[in-house]
Design a protein around this motif. Structure first.
Motif, mmCIF file in Angstrom:
data_model
loop_
_atom_site.group_PDB
_atom_site.id
_atom_site.type_symbol
_atom_site.label_atom_id
_atom_site.label_comp_id
_atom_site.label_asym_id
_atom_site.label_seq_id
_atom_site.Cartn_x
_atom_site.Cartn_y
_atom_site.Cartn_z
ATOM 1 N N ASN A 152 0.822 -1.224 0.000
ATOM 2 C CA ASN A 152 0.000 0.000 0.000
ATOM 3 C C ASN A 152 0.849 1.266 0.000
ATOM 4 N N PHE A 153 2.119 1.122 -0.382
ATOM 5 C CA PHE A 153 3.072 2.216 -0.594
ATOM 6 C C PHE A 153 3.576 2.858 0.702
ATOM 7 N N ASN A 154 2.685 3.059 1.706
ATOM 8 C CA ASN A 154 3.056 3.675 2.988
ATOM 9 C C ASN A 154 3.735 5.029 2.816
ATOM 10 N N LEU A 155 3.226 5.813 1.891
ATOM 11 C CA LEU A 155 3.743 7.169 1.683
ATOM 12 C C LEU A 155 2.914 8.155 2.494
ATOM 13 N N ILE B 240 10.488 11.015 -0.571
ATOM 14 C CA ILE B 240 11.710 10.303 -0.947
ATOM 15 C C ILE B 240 12.850 10.584 0.017
ATOM 16 N N ILE B 241 13.021 11.834 0.415
ATOM 17 C CA ILE B 241 14.169 12.197 1.255
ATOM 18 C C ILE B 241 13.916 11.983 2.745
ATOM 19 N N ILE C 69 -0.854 11.397 -7.998
ATOM 20 C CA ILE C 69 -0.115 10.539 -8.925
ATOM 21 C C ILE C 69 -0.735 9.141 -8.953
ATOM 22 N N SER C 70 -0.369 8.359 -9.972
ATOM 23 C CA SER C 70 -0.948 7.024 -10.145
ATOM 24 C C SER C 70 -0.323 6.018 -9.181
ATOM 25 N N GLY C 71 -0.940 4.846 -9.099
ATOM 26 C CA GLY C 71 -0.411 3.798 -8.237
ATOM 27 C C GLY C 71 0.982 3.350 -8.643
ATOM 28 N N GLY C 72 1.188 3.202 -9.943
ATOM 29 C CA GLY C 72 2.506 2.809 -10.431
ATOM 30 C C GLY C 72 3.561 3.853 -10.111
ATOM 31 N N GLN C 73 3.200 5.119 -10.249
ATOM 32 C CA GLN C 73 4.128 6.202 -9.908
ATOM 33 C C GLN C 73 4.404 6.233 -8.407
ATOM 34 N N ALA C 74 3.351 5.993 -7.613
ATOM 35 C CA ALA C 74 3.517 5.981 -6.153
ATOM 36 C C ALA C 74 4.471 4.865 -5.723
ATOM 37 N N ARG D 136 6.913 3.675 -7.495
ATOM 38 C CA ARG D 136 8.253 4.128 -7.869
ATOM 39 C C ARG D 136 8.797 5.104 -6.819
ATOM 40 N N VAL D 137 7.926 5.959 -6.317
ATOM 41 C CA VAL D 137 8.327 6.880 -5.247
ATOM 42 C C VAL D 137 8.736 6.086 -4.009
ATOM 43 N N ALA D 138 7.961 5.047 -3.687
ATOM 44 C CA ALA D 138 8.267 4.205 -2.529
ATOM 45 C C ALA D 138 9.614 3.491 -2.714
ATOM 46 N N ILE D 139 9.903 3.065 -3.932
ATOM 47 C CA ILE D 139 11.188 2.414 -4.211
ATOM 48 C C ILE D 139 12.323 3.422 -4.068
#
Length: 249
Positions: free
Chosen positions: A90-93, A103-104, A141-146, A148-151
């Motif tokens: 669930n990304f956890n952002l 990210i930072i 942003i989209s799920g796929g983009q989110a 990528r942010v999590a990665i």
């Protein structure tokens, strides 16, 4: 780089339940390893133990020669921030923060210099193809983009081990493929060690090695020495053998 010796986990919450039984596992630096098995087999429990979110009832887990379970709380928190990177289903952002602020975050918690943070942020954002999203809020942003942010957040502090828990679970087929191709590339080019729990044989086919858990025990291991589509077929066949039923994926 990761050694699991005779690890067991027993929960005593009203009813005694043994989630893991005498697990032995070695993972070398730079490997991309998948963990698979039926629901309730102990996959997430194992990942939580490796990630220091929980502690084994018996046995020991070593990461680069250190035994996190023996660290004091402050040392453990620092170990987790520096040595491990986490990617969740669930990304956890943080939804109130921008992409770049998310990210930072690991570097902010460590009190890193702003100049260093900006340099690392720019490099990883370009590498992951999200440099145009940095000022956007997560909700836009989209799920796929989110993911990528999590990665990016998981990797910006250059951890020794990336732990991914169903990283494609909330993504559609195209976004899932994008994320797995990204993880595969990071593993190959940066030699990042990745340990991923997944129920998805397509996602698992990107790994170099799969370990299968059933009823808390490691029951089989597959090493990828063939093309991905052939490895995928081997994964399907192994899942059918372990679960004792025919599945359509």
């Amino acid at each position: 780089m990761l050694t699991i010796k005779n690890v067991s986990k027993i929960y005593n919450e009203g009813v005694t339940y043994q989630a893991l039984k005498s697990i032995d596992l070695e993972i070398e630096a730079g490997e991309f390893v998948g963990i698979m098995g039926p629901s309730g087999s102990g996959k997430s429990t194992l990942l939580n133990l490796i990630g220091t979110i929980d502690q084994p009832t018996s046995g020991a887990i070593y990461l680069n020669g250190k035994e996190p379970a023996k660290l004091k709380s402050e040392e453990l928190a620092k170990f987790r921030r520096n040595e491990l990177g986490f990617i969740f289903q669930n990304f956890n952002l943080m939804p109130t923060l921008t992409v770049e602020e998310n990210i930072i975050l690991p570097l902010t918690l460590e009190g890193e210099k702003i100049s260093v943070m900006k340099k690392k942020l720019k490099m990883i954002a370009i590498e992951l193809g999200i440099d145009s999203l940095l000022k956007k809020k997560i909700a836009t942003i989209s799920g796929g983009q989110a993911q990528r942010v999590a990665i990016a957040r998981a990797m910006i502090h250059e951890p020794k081990l990336i732990l991914a828990d169903e990283p494609t679970g909330n993504l559609d087929t195209r976004a899932s493929a994008d994320v797995m191709e990204l993880l595969e590339r990071l593993n190959q080019q940066k030699e990042s060690t990745v340990l991923m729990v997944t129920h998805d044989p397509v996602a698992a086919s990107y790994c170099k090695k799969i370990v299968f858990i059933k009823d808390g025990e490691l029951v089989k291991q597959l090493n990828r020495q063939v093309e991905r589509d052939v490895f995928y077929d081997s994964i399907l066949e192994t899942l059918r053998e372990i679960e004792g039923v025919h599945h359509e994926f």
